[in-house]
Design a protein around this motif. Sequence first.
Motif, short mmCIF file in Angstrom:
data_model
loop_
_atom_site.label_atom_id
_atom_site.label_comp_id
_atom_site.label_asym_id
_atom_site.label_seq_id
_atom_site.Cartn_x
_atom_site.Cartn_y
_atom_site.Cartn_z
N ASP A 232 0.94 -1.21 -0.02
CA ASP A 232 -0.08 0.01 0.03
C ASP A 232 0.84 1.09 -0.03
N ALA A 233 0.25 2.42 0.24
CA ALA A 233 1.00 3.84 0.01
C ALA A 233 1.76 3.52 1.13
N ALA A 234 1.54 3.17 2.43
CA ALA A 234 2.46 3.44 3.49
C ALA A 234 3.50 2.38 3.58
N GLY A 235 3.58 1.40 2.62
CA GLY A 235 4.86 0.63 2.26
C GLY A 235 4.49 -0.75 2.79
N HIS A 236 3.29 -1.03 3.25
CA HIS A 236 3.12 -2.09 4.08
C HIS A 236 2.41 -3.33 3.06
N GLY A 237 2.81 -4.49 2.96
CA GLY A 237 2.60 -5.60 2.34
C GLY A 237 1.16 -6.20 2.62
N ARG A 238 0.49 -6.30 1.41
CA ARG A 238 -0.85 -6.59 1.60
C ARG A 238 -1.24 -7.85 0.68
N SER A 239 -2.30 -8.44 0.90
CA SER A 239 -2.76 -9.54 0.35
C SER A 239 -4.38 -9.74 0.36
N ALA A 240 -5.11 -10.17 -0.67
CA ALA A 240 -6.55 -10.32 -0.58
C ALA A 240 -6.69 -10.93 -1.63
N GLN A 241 -8.12 -11.69 -1.53
CA GLN A 241 -8.81 -12.62 -2.57
C GLN A 241 -9.92 -11.70 -3.06
N TRP A 242 -10.14 -11.95 -4.36
CA TRP A 242 -11.17 -10.89 -5.00
C TRP A 242 -12.09 -12.10 -5.95
N ASP A 243 -13.52 -11.94 -5.56
CA ASP A 243 -14.23 -12.62 -6.54
C ASP A 243 -14.61 -11.79 -7.90
N ARG A 244 -15.19 -12.46 -8.67
CA ARG A 244 -15.21 -11.90 -10.11
C ARG A 244 -15.84 -10.78 -10.08
N ASP A 245 -16.86 -10.24 -8.99
CA ASP A 245 -17.40 -8.85 -9.27
C ASP A 245 -16.22 -7.77 -8.83
N ARG A 246 -15.78 -8.21 -7.95
CA ARG A 246 -14.68 -7.38 -7.28
C ARG A 246 -13.60 -6.98 -8.40
N PHE A 247 -13.24 -8.03 -9.04
CA PHE A 247 -12.24 -7.92 -10.12
C PHE A 247 -12.66 -6.89 -11.01
N ILE A 248 -13.95 -7.08 -11.58
CA ILE A 248 -14.41 -6.58 -12.72
C ILE A 248 -14.62 -5.05 -12.08
N ALA A 249 -15.27 -4.77 -11.02
CA ALA A 249 -15.11 -3.21 -10.35
C ALA A 249 -14.05 -2.82 -10.29
N THR A 250 -12.70 -3.15 -9.78
CA THR A 250 -11.71 -2.56 -9.71
C THR A 250 -10.91 -2.43 -11.12
N MET A 251 -11.05 -3.43 -11.96
CA MET A 251 -10.37 -3.11 -13.23
C MET A 251 -11.11 -2.10 -14.10
N THR A 252 -12.64 -2.16 -13.78
CA THR A 252 -13.23 -0.95 -14.49
C THR A 252 -12.86 0.35 -13.99
N GLN A 253 -12.65 0.55 -12.74
CA GLN A 253 -11.93 2.00 -12.06
C GLN A 253 -10.71 2.20 -12.73
N VAL A 254 -9.92 1.22 -12.55
CA VAL A 254 -8.48 1.49 -13.05
C VAL A 254 -8.28 1.80 -14.68
N LEU A 255 -8.84 0.65 -15.55
CA LEU A 255 -8.55 0.98 -16.83
C LEU A 255 -9.73 1.81 -17.59
N GLY A 256 -10.79 2.36 -16.61
CA GLY A 256 -11.88 3.10 -17.51
C GLY A 256 -12.50 2.25 -18.21
N GLU A 257 -13.47 3.16 -19.00
CA GLU A 257 -14.37 2.47 -20.03
C GLU A 257 -14.29 3.56 -21.11
N GLY A 258 -14.11 2.69 -22.44
CA GLY A 258 -14.10 3.55 -23.65
C GLY A 258 -12.62 4.10 -23.96
N GLY A 259 -12.92 5.17 -24.76
CA GLY A 259 -11.43 5.59 -24.96
C GLY A 259 -10.63 5.28 -25.96
N GLN A 260 -9.32 5.45 -26.14
CA GLN A 260 -8.47 4.67 -27.30
C GLN A 260 -7.98 3.61 -26.54
#
Length: 142
Positions: free
Chosen positions: A52-80
């Motif tokens: 994380d931003a504070a330099g602490h190691g982190r881990s998690a498990q994502w289900d499909r919905d969380r993956f889709i929501a996060t990737m949509t936020q990170v990659l955005g929709e549309g555009g080039q």
Amino acid sequence: MTLLPDTGYTPTTEDRASLDAWFAEYDAASGKRDIQRMADMAVFPLNLVSDDAAGHGRSAQWDRDRFIATMTQVLGEGGQDITFESARTPVFLSPSMAVVFTDSTMTADGCSQQLRYADILLKRDGEWAFQTMIQGGWGDNL
């Protein structure tokens, strides 16, 4: 892609080609922001390892919905489309398991960013799928 010195399992030409093809398809889906297709290429729950931003190691498990929501936020929709230029070093642990280290340049909307990450992939029913993503900087999203 380059290989590390001979230790353990030595991949066949077909092993390497199938892994290369998987990454080409995944990069194409990412470039088009086809997040549903990206999710189709994963094993859920998906393991994530980061810091994380504070330099602490982190881990998690994502289900499909969380993956889709996060990737949509990170990659955005549309555009080039996003382009990737990647150098990958796969380490095959067996014919059906590989850890792949990637150095990549991602370019979106005229801006480039250097990425370094690792993925753990599994082959199931003859098809590769990623099961673990390892990359710095995602920890605040976990």
